[in-house]
Design a protein around this motif. Structure first.
Motif, PDB file in Angstrom:
ATOM      1  N   GLU A  67       0.844  -1.182   0.000  1.00  0.00           N
ATOM      2  CA  GLU A  67       0.000   0.000   0.000  1.00  0.00           C
ATOM      3  C   GLU A  67       0.886   1.241   0.000  1.00  0.00           C
ATOM      4  O   GLU A  67       1.804   1.371   0.818  1.00  0.00           O
ATOM      5  CB  GLU A  67      -0.902  -0.004   1.232  1.00  0.00           C
ATOM      6  CG  GLU A  67      -1.915  -1.137   1.251  1.00  0.00           C
ATOM      7  CD  GLU A  67      -2.735  -1.149   2.526  1.00  0.00           C
ATOM      8  OE1 GLU A  67      -3.748  -0.450   2.578  1.00  0.00           O
ATOM      9  OE2 GLU A  67      -2.335  -1.849   3.470  1.00  0.00           O
ATOM     10  N   ASN A  69       0.381   4.245   0.904  1.00  0.00           N
ATOM     11  CA  ASN A  69       0.257   5.178   2.023  1.00  0.00           C
ATOM     12  C   ASN A  69       0.887   4.652   3.301  1.00  0.00           C
ATOM     13  O   ASN A  69       0.750   5.267   4.361  1.00  0.00           O
ATOM     14  CB  ASN A  69      -1.216   5.513   2.275  1.00  0.00           C
ATOM     15  CG  ASN A  69      -2.024   4.288   2.697  1.00  0.00           C
ATOM     16  OD1 ASN A  69      -1.654   3.163   2.381  1.00  0.00           O
ATOM     17  ND2 ASN A  69      -3.117   4.510   3.405  1.00  0.00           N
ATOM     18  N   LYS A  70       1.568   3.513   3.220  1.00  0.00           N
ATOM     19  CA  LYS A  70       2.208   2.930   4.400  1.00  0.00           C
ATOM     20  C   LYS A  70       3.717   3.191   4.381  1.00  0.00           C
ATOM     21  O   LYS A  70       4.346   3.181   3.326  1.00  0.00           O
ATOM     22  CB  LYS A  70       1.963   1.417   4.451  1.00  0.00           C
ATOM     23  CG  LYS A  70       0.488   1.028   4.569  1.00  0.00           C
ATOM     24  CD  LYS A  70      -0.109   1.499   5.871  1.00  0.00           C
ATOM     25  CE  LYS A  70      -1.571   1.104   6.004  1.00  0.00           C
ATOM     26  NZ  LYS A  70      -1.759  -0.344   6.150  1.00  0.00           N
ATOM     27  N   SER A 119       2.999  -3.348   9.034  1.00  0.00           N
ATOM     28  CA  SER A 119       2.136  -2.394   8.336  1.00  0.00           C
ATOM     29  C   SER A 119       1.065  -1.923   9.311  1.00  0.00           C
ATOM     30  O   SER A 119       0.157  -2.673   9.660  1.00  0.00           O
ATOM     31  CB  SER A 119       1.500  -3.050   7.106  1.00  0.00           C
ATOM     32  OG  SER A 119       0.621  -2.163   6.456  1.00  0.00           O
ATOM     33  N   ASN A 121      -2.132   0.176  10.674  1.00  0.00           N
ATOM     34  CA  ASN A 121      -3.397   0.658  10.157  1.00  0.00           C
ATOM     35  C   ASN A 121      -3.895   1.855  10.960  1.00  0.00           C
ATOM     36  O   ASN A 121      -3.447   2.088  12.088  1.00  0.00           O
ATOM     37  CB  ASN A 121      -4.444  -0.475  10.198  1.00  0.00           C
ATOM     38  CG  ASN A 121      -3.979  -1.696   9.449  1.00  0.00           C
ATOM     39  OD1 ASN A 121      -3.534  -1.608   8.308  1.00  0.00           O
ATOM     40  ND2 ASN A 121      -4.066  -2.862  10.090  1.00  0.00           N
TER      41      ASN A 121
END
Length: 299
Positions: A67, A69-70, A119, A121
């Motif tokens: 992802e 945006n990580k 990762s 969230n």
């Protein structure tokens, strides 16, 4: 008007014939500019996983595999062989011993992507692994992998290693049930107790409602594969300890200790039956093999 139409193709031909310097396309990542000489690590992965099982492992960093945006870090190369070798012993070899090489080659994911870090969230939870279409598995936290044979290992590190095996068994469980679904009766055991708020529930409160982990409360399918992965990684005694750890009294949802234990035992029986009837696998034998390999790595 006719003359104008004839001029346009001429202009186009002149424009196309001009040679602009666009640079060397092989310097553009993904178009040939990201190649490298094969290393001993690449050879080990090729000989140990690609040749016998058609499994590819991608450890060279590629942000587009994750992802965008990580914030993640690449895996350390010195961790790759220990991680994949341990996965081979704990997951691959045990399934092959119980179900055969043909079964494993047919259903195993073919592509592993490795990340050095976790990762995170937005809700504060951590993604430790994902699977896509039964063919691609992304593993995180590779850089935290330590076993008793590695420098710096402490007994407390075993939780991180067990978590990685839990992720592998969890994702493979998804592949199996997406191929042949588990009995619909499984969904009725805890019907009405599933919630999207699972991340705010403790391990013990989840168990008091008849779930093996809080994440098992998120959906039917997650409940099933959490049972599979927990039973395999913790072993028979470890799972029995989880069932027996449920305290007296009732949960906030009104479930008694006896009811919660019964729910977990019903789920256990369905997992064992599913593996035997659908895949012809003796689950308890697979469980014993898996836990033995984990013990040899950690203790």
């Amino acid at each position: 008007m006719k003359a104008f139409l004839l001029i346009i193709p001429l202009c186009l031909l002149m424009a196309c014939s001009k040679k602009d310097d666009l640079g060397n396309v092989e310097d553009i990542p993904g178009l040939g500019g990201d190649t490298w000489a094969a290393s001993p690590l690449d050879k080990w992965l090729h000989d140990s996983l690609t040749v016998p099982f058609n499994i590819a492992v991608k450890y060279k960093w590629d942000q587009f595999e994750f992802e965008l945006n990580k914030t993640l870090v690449p895996p350390k190369e010195e961790k790759i062989i220990p991680v994949m070798s341990a996965i081979q012993k704990v997951w691959m070899d045990t399934y092959i011993a119980e179900a055969g090489a043909l079964f494993f080659k047919r259903y195993c994911p073919k592509y592993f992507i490795l990340s050095g870090s976790a990762s995170w969230n937005e809700n504060g939870t951590i993604t430790l692994g994902t699977a896509e279409g039964g063919r691609k598995v992304v593993l995180y936290l590779v850089n935290d992998f330590l076993t008793k044979s590695m420098e710096g290992y402490k007994p407390s590190d075993s939780a991180n290693v067990k978590q990685m095996f839990h992720v592998i068994e969890h994702e493979f469980g998804h592949i199996l049930h997406q191929t042949v679904m588990y009995p619909v009766e499984f969904k009725r055991i805890c019907a009405g107790f599933y919630t999207g708020n699972w991340n705010n529930i403790s391990d013990m409160n989840a168990r008091r409602d008849g779930f093996v982990t809080p994440y098992a409360m998120s959906a039917f399918d997650e409940d099933f594969v959490e049972m599979v992965s927990t039973m395999l990684v913790e072993g028979k005694q470890g799972f029995d300890d989880i069932v027996n750890s449920i305290p007296e009294g009732t949960s906030i949802n009104g479930v008694t200790k006896a009811e919660a234990q019964s729910r977990l035992r019903q789920k256990e029986a369905m997992v064992v039956s599913y593996f035997l009837t659908v895949w012809h696998i003796n689950f308890y034998s697979l469980q014993t093999r898996t836990r033995k390999e984990i013990n040899q790595l950690l203790y």
